[in-house]
Write an enzyme that holds these catalytic residues in place. Structure first.
Site, PDB file in Angstrom:
ATOM      1  N   GLY A 131     -27.308  23.416  47.832  1.00 31.94           N
ATOM      2  CA  GLY A 131     -26.431  24.572  47.691  1.00 31.94           C
ATOM      3  C   GLY A 131     -25.019  24.341  48.201  1.00 31.94           C
ATOM      4  N   SER A 181     -27.844  20.140  44.792  1.00 26.41           N
ATOM      5  CA  SER A 181     -26.625  20.220  43.967  1.00 26.41           C
ATOM      6  C   SER A 181     -26.706  19.340  42.725  1.00 26.41           C
ATOM      7  CB  SER A 181     -25.380  19.898  44.798  1.00 26.41           C
ATOM      8  OG  SER A 181     -25.242  20.844  45.846  1.00 26.41           O
ATOM      9  N   LYS A 206     -35.183  30.587  43.706  1.00 22.78           N
ATOM     10  CA  LYS A 206     -35.055  31.175  45.057  1.00 22.78           C
ATOM     11  C   LYS A 206     -35.124  32.709  44.949  1.00 22.78           C
ATOM     12  CE  LYS A 206     -32.657  27.040  46.441  1.00 22.78           C
ATOM     13  NZ  LYS A 206     -31.705  26.368  47.304  1.00 22.78           N
ATOM     14  N   GLU A 231     -35.070  16.292  49.013  1.00 25.08           N
ATOM     15  CA  GLU A 231     -33.893  17.163  48.987  1.00 25.08           C
ATOM     16  C   GLU A 231     -33.137  17.030  50.306  1.00 25.08           C
ATOM     17  OE1 GLU A 231     -34.451  20.593  46.003  1.00 25.08           O
ATOM     18  OE2 GLU A 231     -35.316  21.222  47.898  1.00 25.08           O
ATOM     19  N   ASN A 235     -35.735  26.022  40.722  1.00 28.89           N
ATOM     20  CA  ASN A 235     -36.106  26.866  41.857  1.00 28.89           C
ATOM     21  C   ASN A 235     -35.121  28.035  41.904  1.00 28.89           C
ATOM     22  OD1 ASN A 235     -36.686  27.997  44.320  1.00 28.89           O
ATOM     23  ND2 ASN A 235     -36.005  26.243  45.541  1.00 28.89           N
ATOM     24  N   HIS A 293     -40.133  23.669  51.260  1.00 31.02           N
ATOM     25  CA  HIS A 293     -38.692  23.662  50.986  1.00 31.02           C
ATOM     26  C   HIS A 293     -37.947  23.793  52.322  1.00 31.02           C
ATOM     27  CE1 HIS A 293     -34.737  24.860  49.625  1.00 31.02           C
ATOM     28  NE2 HIS A 293     -35.056  24.354  48.455  1.00 31.02           N
ATOM     29  N   GLU A 299     -35.532  25.489  53.193  1.00 34.87           N
ATOM     30  CA  GLU A 299     -35.243  26.873  53.598  1.00 34.87           C
ATOM     31  C   GLU A 299     -36.476  27.510  54.238  1.00 34.87           C
ATOM     32  OE1 GLU A 299     -33.735  28.110  49.778  1.00 34.87           O
ATOM     33  OE2 GLU A 299     -32.061  26.737  50.049  1.00 34.87           O
TER      34      GLU A 299
HETATM   35  P1  PGA Z   1     -29.346  23.467  44.760  1.00 27.53           P
HETATM   36  O1  PGA Z   1     -30.788  23.750  45.394  1.00 27.53           O
HETATM   37  O2  PGA Z   1     -29.590  22.779  43.438  1.00 27.53           O
HETATM   38  O3  PGA Z   1     -28.721  24.823  44.590  1.00 27.53           O
HETATM   39  O4  PGA Z   1     -28.612  22.598  45.710  1.00 27.53           O
HETATM   40  C1  PGA Z   1     -31.826  22.817  45.286  1.00 27.53           C
HETATM   41  C2  PGA Z   1     -33.043  23.349  45.989  1.00 27.53           C
HETATM   42  O5  PGA Z   1     -32.898  23.957  47.056  1.00 27.53           O
HETATM   43  O6  PGA Z   1     -34.176  23.186  45.504  1.00 27.53           O
END
Ligand code: PGA
Length: 253
Positions: free
Chosen positions: A176, A216, A11, A170, A9, A98, A100
């Site tokens: 992140g 992460s 983003k 997640e 992803n 997601h 976010e």
């Molecule tokens: P990350 O993000 O691996 O940077 O923690 C995962 C995601 O949001 O899909």
């Protein structure tokens, strides 16, 4: 046998020039190094998808994904992108729900149910995200909370349609942050969710559902996470922006 999937992803990252470099590197590495048992998915910004499709198309186990789509097929929704549009440029997967999107764009379980429907109607495979916040984990009841996200957005589907959906767990506190769920924490949730799916759709369909871990995930922790019985791959954010690390994650099986 359920599908093993490693999805990147991106983003809101990468210029066009950078996206072309990253996608071509990933495509070459996937072709040469990743077992065809593992499906690799690149979720770039939508703007680049039709261009990146050219890299994915010749490689059987490489696909492209959108990071979102609107719940309506077309209309006066300035700035939005629809599932039929994605389908028309050869996109196969779409990330939905997601955290976010839930947090910054106020997406609700009900709205996500509509997005799942329109994605499936257009032959797209939803990668449906779920997960709890740190407060929810500390307060307890987090297993039930995440299961309720699946109930509210997916359990209206027929068994035939549900079987096409990929789930990504997640934990928000791991996204992140550099803090990964331990393999025990992730396995606990994945097994719980699979049990929850079985109550609705039966054991066979639950056993065939791919449940990815995200938060992460990197080349160091992926082997241990992916070795867990109920973890069927990963949804990778930060580490998907580097071709070598992302490919190494896909090779962790
Ligand atoms: P990350 O993000 O691996 O940077 O923690 C995962 C995601 O949001 O899909």
């Amino acid at each position: 046998m359920r599908k093993k999937i490693v999805a990147g992803n991106w983003k809101m990252n990468k210029t066009m020039e950078e996206a072309l470099i990253l996608a071509s590197e990933v495509a070459n590495m996937v072709k040469d190094e990743v077992s065809t048992d593992v499906t690799v998915v690149i979720a770039s910004p939508s703007l680049y998808l039709s261009t990146l499709q050219k890299y994915a198309e010749p490689i059987a186990n490489l696909s492209i994904a959108a990071q979102n789509c609107h719940q309506k097929a077309s209309g006066a929704f300035t700035g939005e992108i629809s599932a039929p549009m994605l389908k028309s440029i050869g996109v196969e997967y779409v990330i939905l729900g997601h955290s976010e999107r839930r947090q910054y764009f106020a997406e609700t379980n009900e709205q996500l149910a509509e997005k799942v429907n329109i994605a499936l109607e257009n032959g797209l495979t939803p990668i449906f995200c779920c997960g709890e916040s740190l407060e929810q984990r500390e307060a307890g009841g987090f297993l039930e909370f995440v299961a309720s996200q699946l109930t509210d957005s997916l359990f209206h589907l027929s068994a035939e349609d549900f079987a096409k959906v990929v789930i990504a767990y997640e934990p928000i506190w791991a996204i992140g942050t550099g803090v990964t769920a331990s393999s025990a924490q992730a396995q606990e949730m994945h097994a719980y969710l699979r049990g929850h799916l079985a109550t609705k759709y039966g054991q066979e369909i639950a056993d065939n559902a791919s449940i990815l871990y995200g938060g992460s995930c990197n080349e160091k922790n992926a082997p241990e996470l992916f070795a867990c019985a109920d973890i069927d791959g990963g949804l990778i954010g930060g580490a998907s922006l580097k071709s070598r690390e992302f490919t190494n994650i896909a090779k962790s099986y």
